[in-house]
Design an enzyme around this catalytic site. Sequence first.
Site, mmCIF file in Angstrom:
data_model
loop_
_atom_site.group_PDB
_atom_site.id
_atom_site.type_symbol
_atom_site.label_atom_id
_atom_site.label_comp_id
_atom_site.label_asym_id
_atom_site.label_seq_id
_atom_site.Cartn_x
_atom_site.Cartn_y
_atom_site.Cartn_z
ATOM 1 N N MET A 339 0.975 -1.087 0.022
ATOM 2 C CA MET A 339 0.141 -0.055 -0.070
ATOM 3 C C MET A 339 0.807 1.196 0.014
ATOM 4 O O MET A 339 0.629 2.220 -0.722
ATOM 5 C CB MET A 339 -0.920 -0.256 1.212
ATOM 6 C CG MET A 339 -1.935 -1.289 1.194
ATOM 7 S SD MET A 339 -2.956 -0.927 -0.172
ATOM 8 C CE MET A 339 -4.169 0.348 0.036
ATOM 9 N N ASP A 358 10.669 3.277 5.904
ATOM 10 C CA ASP A 358 10.254 1.870 6.470
ATOM 11 C C ASP A 358 11.384 1.516 7.360
ATOM 12 O O ASP A 358 12.077 2.208 7.777
ATOM 13 C CB ASP A 358 10.387 0.938 5.428
ATOM 14 C CG ASP A 358 9.226 -0.330 5.679
ATOM 15 O OD1 ASP A 358 9.617 -0.982 6.998
ATOM 16 O OD2 ASP A 358 8.579 -0.513 4.855
ATOM 17 N N VAL A 415 1.279 1.484 7.638
ATOM 18 C CA VAL A 415 1.962 0.131 8.235
ATOM 19 C C VAL A 415 0.951 -0.855 8.432
ATOM 20 O O VAL A 415 -0.232 -0.636 8.210
ATOM 21 C CB VAL A 415 2.766 0.367 9.578
ATOM 22 C CG1 VAL A 415 3.817 1.596 9.057
ATOM 23 C CG2 VAL A 415 1.946 1.289 10.568
ATOM 24 N N GLU A 417 -1.990 -3.252 10.231
ATOM 25 C CA GLU A 417 -3.279 -3.024 10.863
ATOM 26 C C GLU A 417 -3.162 -3.469 12.215
ATOM 27 O O GLU A 417 -3.767 -4.139 12.643
ATOM 28 C CB GLU A 417 -4.519 -3.746 10.098
ATOM 29 C CG GLU A 417 -4.965 -3.111 8.716
ATOM 30 C CD GLU A 417 -5.512 -1.930 8.725
ATOM 31 O OE1 GLU A 417 -6.660 -1.899 8.578
ATOM 32 O OE2 GLU A 417 -4.957 -0.732 8.774
ATOM 33 N N LYS A 422 1.015 1.453 14.583
ATOM 34 C CA LYS A 422 0.493 2.858 13.826
ATOM 35 C C LYS A 422 0.771 4.074 14.887
ATOM 36 O O LYS A 422 1.081 5.068 14.590
ATOM 37 C CB LYS A 422 -0.851 2.650 13.527
ATOM 38 C CG LYS A 422 -1.254 1.841 12.250
ATOM 39 C CD LYS A 422 -2.772 1.723 11.931
ATOM 40 C CE LYS A 422 -3.182 1.180 10.909
ATOM 41 N NZ LYS A 422 -2.471 1.854 9.403
ATOM 42 N N SER A 444 -8.287 0.119 6.571
ATOM 43 C CA SER A 444 -9.569 -0.479 6.078
ATOM 44 C C SER A 444 -10.699 -0.726 6.895
ATOM 45 O O SER A 444 -11.579 -0.739 6.924
ATOM 46 C CB SER A 444 -9.313 -1.656 5.188
ATOM 47 O OG SER A 444 -8.741 -2.562 5.878
ATOM 48 N N HIS A 465 -8.405 5.895 3.203
ATOM 49 C CA HIS A 465 -8.368 4.486 2.763
ATOM 50 C C HIS A 465 -8.414 4.259 1.285
ATOM 51 O O HIS A 465 -9.235 4.536 0.768
ATOM 52 C CB HIS A 465 -9.852 3.953 3.457
ATOM 53 C CG HIS A 465 -10.003 2.509 3.055
ATOM 54 N ND1 HIS A 465 -11.399 1.992 2.695
ATOM 55 C CD2 HIS A 465 -9.122 1.668 2.808
ATOM 56 C CE1 HIS A 465 -11.165 0.798 2.368
ATOM 57 N NE2 HIS A 465 -9.762 0.286 2.481
ATOM 58 N N ASN A 515 -16.195 -1.350 3.136
ATOM 59 C CA ASN A 515 -16.112 -2.384 3.770
ATOM 60 C C ASN A 515 -17.211 -2.924 4.675
ATOM 61 O O ASN A 515 -17.771 -4.149 4.617
ATOM 62 C CB ASN A 515 -14.803 -2.721 4.713
ATOM 63 C CG ASN A 515 -13.630 -2.909 3.923
ATOM 64 O OD1 ASN A 515 -13.472 -3.314 2.741
ATOM 65 N ND2 ASN A 515 -12.320 -2.245 4.430
#
Length: 735
Positions: A339, A358, A415, A417, A422, A444, A465, A515
């Site tokens: 992502m 990263d 990063v 879920e 986070k 999400s 999102h 979702n």
Amino acid sequence: MTDFTMTTDADGVATITWDTQGKSMNVMTLEGWDELDALIDQALADDAIKGVILTSGKPGSFAGGMDLKVIAKMKDMAGDNPAEGLFNGIMNAHRIMRKIERAGMDPKTLKGGKPIACALPGTALGIGLEIPLSCHRIFAADNPKAKIGLPEIMVGIFPGAGGTTRLVRKMGAMTASPFLLEGKLSDPKKANAAGIVDEVVPAEDLLSAAKDWVLNAKDADIVKPWDQKGYKMPGGAPYHPAGFMTFVGASAMVNGKTKGVYPAAKALLSAVYEGALVPFDTALKVEARWFTNVLMNPSSSAMINSLFVNKEALEKGANRPDVADETVKKVGVLGAGMMGAGIAYVSAKAGIEVVLIDSTQEAADRGKSYSTGILDKGISRRKVTEEQKEALLARITATTDYAALEGCDLIVEAVFEDPSVKADVTAKAEAVIPADAICATNTSTLPISDLAKASKRPEQFIGIHFFSPVDKMLLVEIIKGKETGNRAVAKALDYVRQIRKTPIVVNDARFFYANRCIIPYINEGIRMVKEGVAPALIENAAKLVGMPLGPLQLVDETSIDLGVKIAKATKAAMGDAYPDAAVDDVLFWMADEGRLGRKSSAGFYAYDDKGKRQGLWDGLAAQYPVAADQPEVTEVQHRLLFAQVLEAVRALEEGVLEDIREGDVGAILGWGFAPWSGGPFGWLDMLGAPYAAERCDALTETYGARFACPDLLREMADKGHSFYGRFGPQTRAAA
């Protein structure tokens, strides 16, 4: 003020300039047709005028198409017979363009006409190409950014102002099919190679080249092939041996791709086939009748509404807060996985400076290499140059050093879920970035208001999102937390517009909007497997009602273990109220069997050694035998669609959705909800609230409370309301 004006030079060449007032690009109106008609009459009647050039007063474009309000206006003007009003309006356009095409020539000798050239400074779409096709020669400026084509099929209609008939007779049905059935757009050189435009010239020579041709054109140069004696359609007419095979193949192809749910594709094919059997002028009338048929179909109105009118409004900031410009200059992307790498690419492509962070340099570099891969593929297809590749990659700094985020006005955290991960990266970023920078999280499922607790400035924290793959998916869902301020919303909207995607803005709630609706679709399909409904029936019923993927294929694509993870988290949050235990039985069993979906080459579908899908997995029937009695296709379809649309209604009812336009556009672009319907609210308006409530009651009685009619829908059914009548933009504006 007029849209069309005419001047005549000393050499007797008249130039008709199209310049729609108050618009950045020309669009055709009813008044515009009248003005063009009058000027063509004047030019043909004036002996001092030797020929005509039709061009645009807009730099870099000729025209963007028809003003779609014209369609509604023609319907309204006809009173009780809107179909007649549409047909007559379309035939009037045909009359004007046929006048251009015949240009005053003697109908028997085909001599004495005046040459009419069209000079395209740039983009020519829809009616902006149909008018040039009626001219005798099309000149296009060598403008690589220009797009030329007939994209009407993409919004639920087809080229109905002569474009279908002329392009087929000019190129043949087979050659014309990508431009008509797929809405393929080309730059001027490719349009020239395809035979759509006649000449491509330097922009500065456009009018002089057209004028030179007009002054030197002979009688034979202005007679269209289909007006000449002995004309034969390229590739063969329907009952020619070669043409017969083309039309048989085209019919199969169209039905295979559309599953019969898109009226425009079938109507277009009918107009081409029937038109090819009759003389040209009759073919135009056939085209007009099929075009009227499509315009009267509620599916076309719904598609135009969602995919053109509403989509454009959202992209132009229909729901943007009234704050100053928040254009993003430098973005920090935290996390260089799939992502994050995609977000970095689309940002750099939009000209934004990107810092891609990263935990290891290797991971950061790997994230940047994602952009390299896309660009190399573009180079191999001659869509990207080495210089463009180098410039884009130079805008991405891949690093582990958070100090590089200094000066970023937007952070997009992407990063894992995991709330703790986070929170950690958010704190590290906020220690470096300016105090007025906006922090966004790409998630999400995780509630934005909870994630915002890790921020020192929750009013500057927002959810963005993205859908996967980021570089291909058109939708971005922006989520407001409880404390998110207007400037954060404006920043997110301005950023999404910069990266050329369509935004919807929703309020924070479990699964947000997209979702929330798509998970019940998947779950309903899995439920049916346990009930003994044939998996092939489930999958094909979904496709036959316009869903791009059946629910079982969709869960394979998104991965079964992700479904298990979401199910466990949802059950933990909801406790005894959790409604999907029957789904979990199937999903957990599949995971235990090691069938995790496409990524493991084993899921509800079987896959070969190369990961190519082979068909539904035979072993499913051993665990969940197919019942002897199978439901009707419509029953399966209603279960799959109502599972989604009722969640959309509940999202509106609860204030998660604030604008039904976002609900419809988001559904189509986000997960492919039956585009022919115009989206969940478009479909419910087609059904009518009373019938929709009735179906809810029947489904609830048979299958359970998940189909219970929402109070809002029940109230609308009792009052005879429609969603767009009650919640549409006109109603919102009046309020």
